[in-house]
Write a protein that holds these residues in place. Structure first.
Motif, PDB file in Angstrom:
ATOM      1  N   SER A  85       0.847  -1.188   0.000  1.00  0.00           N
ATOM      2  CA  SER A  85       0.000   0.000   0.000  1.00  0.00           C
ATOM      3  C   SER A  85       0.883   1.240   0.000  1.00  0.00           C
ATOM      4  N   GLY A  86       0.692   2.111  -0.985  1.00  0.00           N
ATOM      5  CA  GLY A  86       1.489   3.323  -1.065  1.00  0.00           C
ATOM      6  C   GLY A  86       2.968   3.043  -1.252  1.00  0.00           C
ATOM      7  N   GLY A  87       3.299   1.947  -1.934  1.00  0.00           N
ATOM      8  CA  GLY A  87       4.696   1.585  -2.141  1.00  0.00           C
ATOM      9  C   GLY A  87       5.341   0.917  -0.944  1.00  0.00           C
TER      10      GLY A  87
ATOM     11  N   GLN B 257       7.556  -4.297   8.263  1.00  0.00           N
ATOM     12  CA  GLN B 257       7.589  -3.405   7.107  1.00  0.00           C
ATOM     13  C   GLN B 257       8.975  -3.484   6.477  1.00  0.00           C
ATOM     14  N   PHE B 258       9.008  -3.528   5.127  1.00  0.00           N
ATOM     15  CA  PHE B 258      10.258  -3.726   4.398  1.00  0.00           C
ATOM     16  C   PHE B 258      10.533  -2.526   3.490  1.00  0.00           C
TER      17      PHE B 258
ATOM     18  N   ASP C   4      -1.663   2.316   6.986  1.00  0.00           N
ATOM     19  CA  ASP C   4      -2.430   2.435   5.739  1.00  0.00           C
ATOM     20  C   ASP C   4      -2.556   1.075   5.052  1.00  0.00           C
ATOM     21  N   THR C   5      -3.710   0.849   4.429  1.00  0.00           N
ATOM     22  CA  THR C   5      -3.944  -0.412   3.716  1.00  0.00           C
ATOM     23  C   THR C   5      -4.923  -0.179   2.578  1.00  0.00           C
ATOM     24  N   ASN C   6      -4.801  -1.022   1.562  1.00  0.00           N
ATOM     25  CA  ASN C   6      -5.783  -1.013   0.475  1.00  0.00           C
ATOM     26  C   ASN C   6      -6.619  -2.290   0.474  1.00  0.00           C
ATOM     27  N   LEU C   7      -6.531  -3.053   1.581  1.00  0.00           N
ATOM     28  CA  LEU C   7      -7.290  -4.289   1.688  1.00  0.00           C
ATOM     29  C   LEU C   7      -8.741  -3.998   2.037  1.00  0.00           C
TER      30      LEU C   7
END
Length: 362
Positions: free
Chosen positions: A159-161, A185-186, A231-234
């Motif tokens: 999400s968001g790169g 987070q990576f 943040d998520t797009n799920l």
């Protein structure tokens, strides 16, 4: 006319034997699971004997469903041996009726049991498994204990790169709320930039709301914050499909689940394997009945020892183990689901028919 009357008689004997077997096994399953449930959950708030009885009753169909193939083998052997000992099959053969004619009622009975298991037992088992898991979770929450699950969800989102992996010990609300969460987070090189451990993660519109969070960054002292957002797009629909366990999906809903999962780009191997496994169950039960016949008929005619009967039991058990093992390969994607499920069933059916042909027709 004689063959029709005899077929009805054999069919009634088979169904009667199956009914007593299934009733007895259900009783044993209920008592054993009730004892285990009492041992595991008796210390939780909300637990009571009536609630435990209901909990066990909801779990019984799923356990019973797993025993049906093996039980069908024992039912076939018991019915045929009983007919042999009363010399009824001897009289049947003397009347000129072939093995294929008097085995037809047994095969039809096995086929109907398989259809009943798919159409009735499986949906009841799927519903009972979902409700029992929900009941156990509510008991553990009321007692202030973390819910336990054999299925640990792991979710990857970009999400968001930002590439993020989210894991949890359990979940509620069909995946909208995760419990005992760990988040990694990576960066673009695949290195971990942040680890977050949270008590809960609630999926909101466009973000996860994390509560009671400990953040750990490489080379820095861990810090604790009360809440934060990720943040998520799920979407919740995606989580519902990704966290679905095949055994909690009824046969009628499997095709719809497969289509929806594909629309989200999720792997459907486990669901497809479950679908073909249920679809092939009636044929598997017929194969078990043919295997029962290969040892039970020979036992009467040639006075074989108990080792022959034991051989039939072992053969049926090996077939069941092979189907379960290959099903695991199909669920993992190592083997196409259709091939993983149907090949052992077809081979077993052909093998049973071949042995009967050799024994009866030379």
């Amino acid at each position: 006319m004689i063959a029709t009357t005899l077929s009805r008689y054999f069919f009634r004997r088979y169904v009667s034997t199956a009914g007593w077997f299934f009733l007895g096994v259900c009783g044993i399953i209920f008592l054993a699971d009730f004892s285990e449930t009492s041992r595991r959950l008796s210390g939780l708030d909300g637990y009571s004997v009536p609630a435990a009885l209901l909990f066990t009753a909801m779990r019984t169909p799923l356990i019973f469903q797993q025993t049906i193939p093996t039980l069908t083998l024992f039912v076939g052997m018991t019915a045929l041996i009983a007919l042999n000992r009363r010399h009824e099959l001897v009289v049947t053969r003397a009347a000129g009726i072939s093995v294929w004619q008097f085995m037809t009622p047994f095969a039809v009975g096995a086929l109907l049991i398989g259809i009943f298991a798919v159409m009735v037992v499986n949906p009841l088992a799927a519903w009972g498994q979902r409700e029992s898991l929900s009941m156990e979770t509510s008991w553990r929450e009321a007692s202030g204990r973390a819910p336990k699950s054999e299925f640990l969800p792991w979710i990857r989102q970009i999400s968001g790169g930002q590439d993020t992996i989210i894991g949890a010990k359990n979940y509620r609300e069909e995946g909208a709320e995760l419990i005992d969460v760990v988040i990694f987070q990576f960066d673009e090189n695949g290195r971990v930039t942040l680890r977050q451990d949270a008590a809960k993660a609630k999926l909101e519109d466009g973000y996860w709301m994390l509560t009671d969070v400990e953040e750990i960054r490489p080379g820095e002292i861990p810090s604790r914050i009360e809440s934060t957002r990720l943040d998520t797009n799920l979407r919740q629909e995606y989580l519902q499909e990704s966290l679905s366990q095949p055994e909690t999906v009824a046969f009628y809903d499997l095709l719809r689940k497969i289509e929806v999962s594909r629309s989200f780009g999720l792997s459907t191997k486990a669901l497809e394997t479950q679908f073909h496994s249920l679809l092939s169950l009636p044929v598997l039960l017929v194969a078990m009945t043919l295997i029962a016949a290969t040892v039970s008929l020979k036992f009467s005619r040639f006075a074989q020892s108990r080792s022959v009967i034991l051989g039939g039991i072992v053969s049926g058990f090996v077939l069941y183990v092979v189907t379960v093992l290959v099903k695991a390969f199909g669920s993992s994607g190592a083997v196409p689901p259709f091939v993983a499920v149907w090949v052992p069933v077809i081979v077993a059916t052909a093998l049973g028919a071949t042995i009967l042909l050799h024994q009866e027709d030379g």
